[in-house]
Design a protein around this motif. Structure first.
Motif, mmCIF file in Angstrom:
data_model
loop_
_atom_site.group_PDB
_atom_site.id
_atom_site.type_symbol
_atom_site.label_atom_id
_atom_site.label_comp_id
_atom_site.label_asym_id
_atom_site.label_seq_id
_atom_site.Cartn_x
_atom_site.Cartn_y
_atom_site.Cartn_z
ATOM 1 N N PRO A 96 -16.187 11.033 59.463
ATOM 2 C CA PRO A 96 -14.895 10.978 58.756
ATOM 3 C C PRO A 96 -13.699 10.968 59.702
ATOM 4 C CG PRO A 96 -16.373 12.536 57.691
ATOM 5 C CD PRO A 96 -17.017 12.157 58.985
ATOM 6 N N GLN A 97 -13.778 11.756 60.781
ATOM 7 C CA GLN A 97 -12.682 11.777 61.754
ATOM 8 C C GLN A 97 -12.617 10.463 62.525
ATOM 9 O OE1 GLN A 97 -10.314 14.297 62.142
ATOM 10 N NE2 GLN A 97 -9.343 12.633 63.283
ATOM 11 N N ARG A 99 -13.305 7.526 61.329
ATOM 12 C CA ARG A 99 -12.596 6.603 60.445
ATOM 13 C C ARG A 99 -11.081 6.828 60.521
ATOM 14 N NH1 ARG A 99 -16.721 8.116 56.543
ATOM 15 N NH2 ARG A 99 -18.221 6.424 56.233
ATOM 16 N N GLU A 100 -10.682 8.088 60.447
ATOM 17 C CA GLU A 100 -9.247 8.396 60.484
ATOM 18 C C GLU A 100 -8.631 8.015 61.831
ATOM 19 O OE1 GLU A 100 -7.443 9.243 57.831
ATOM 20 O OE2 GLU A 100 -9.375 8.884 56.827
ATOM 21 N N ASN A 101 -9.363 8.239 62.902
ATOM 22 C CA ASN A 101 -8.859 7.874 64.227
ATOM 23 C C ASN A 101 -8.666 6.364 64.349
ATOM 24 O OD1 ASN A 101 -8.786 10.516 65.118
ATOM 25 N ND2 ASN A 101 -10.706 10.394 66.243
ATOM 26 N N LYS A 103 -8.088 4.227 61.933
ATOM 27 C CA LYS A 103 -6.924 3.852 61.125
ATOM 28 C C LYS A 103 -5.630 4.211 61.844
ATOM 29 C CE LYS A 103 -9.355 4.402 56.717
ATOM 30 N NZ LYS A 103 -9.482 5.232 55.476
ATOM 31 N N ALA A 104 -5.614 5.373 62.499
ATOM 32 C CA ALA A 104 -4.430 5.788 63.245
ATOM 33 C C ALA A 104 -4.191 4.876 64.445
ATOM 34 C CB ALA A 104 -4.580 7.237 63.701
#
Length: 205
Positions: A96-97, A99-101, A103-104
């Motif tokens: 999950p992290q 994915r967020e990284n 996107k960031a």
């Protein structure tokens, strides 16, 4: 055309070949520190930009210091993200992290000049890698899952993707010089594939 490329030690290995193949038609560059990166391939340093959190921090720093002057920006992360603690089973960067990284990272790159191009993470030799006494493990299934997550994010954002993962797997059974890095002739083929993709992409642009 000017291009730059950032990623883990796999890119450190194929980089010199890639720049040679595109010499005359494109100018390739990356940050300095190849010798430092090669001194310990498992520990991110120099041109080895490590996991997705490290790559995000690197791009944020670049954005704050004036951006990156290039036409295309090839980037990758994943092999360090899937590092697994042999005792707890925890990933260095949970999915999950990751994915967020990603996107960031895309958010940061959107404010810079180069057009981003994602390179799918290469496979590892799980049987050789995960021996008794390993300080960290890697599992092939995690590489597949993290690639699939990145595929979805890049597709949604309209980011071109180079499938170095599948290309590398199709090169045969004698790929690795260790647990995750490739023989010299494999690195050269990877660079040729990337150079061919870039040449075709530029012609279509």
């Amino acid at each position: 055309m000017r291009f730059c490329y950032f990623g883990d030690s796999i890119s450190v290995h194929y980089g010199p070949y890639l720049e040679t193949y595109l010499c005359g038609s494109a100018a390739g560059s990356r940050m300095e520190g190849a010798a430092e990166a090669l001194s310990n391939l498992d520990t991110p340093q120099g041109t080895n930009t490590g996991d997705s959190s490290m790559l995000l921090a690197f791009f944020k720093n670049k954005a704050e210091s004036g951006g990156i002057d290039s036409d295309l920006l090839l980037f990758n992360c994943g092999l360090h993200d899937i590092k697994t603690d042999p005792v707890t089973g925890a990933k260095q960067i949970p999915l999950p992290q990751y994915r967020e990284n990603l996107k960031a990272i895309l958010g940061v790159l959107a404010g810079m000049k180069p057009r981003p191009v994602w390179i799918r993470t290469t496979p590892c030799d799980e049987a050789v890698h995960n021996h008794a006494g390993s300080t960290f493990l890697r599992f092939s299934a995690d590489g597949v899952a993290y690639n699939q997550a990145a595929d979805q994010i890049m597709a949604e954002a309209g980011i071109p993707v180079i499938d170095l993962y599948t290309f590398t797997l199709n090169l045969g059974s004698e790929l690795y010089c260790d647990h995750v890095h490739f023989h010299e002739h494999i690195r050269e083929k990877q660079a040729a594939y990337l150079a061919g993709w870039l040449a075709a992409f530029v012609l279509k642009a």
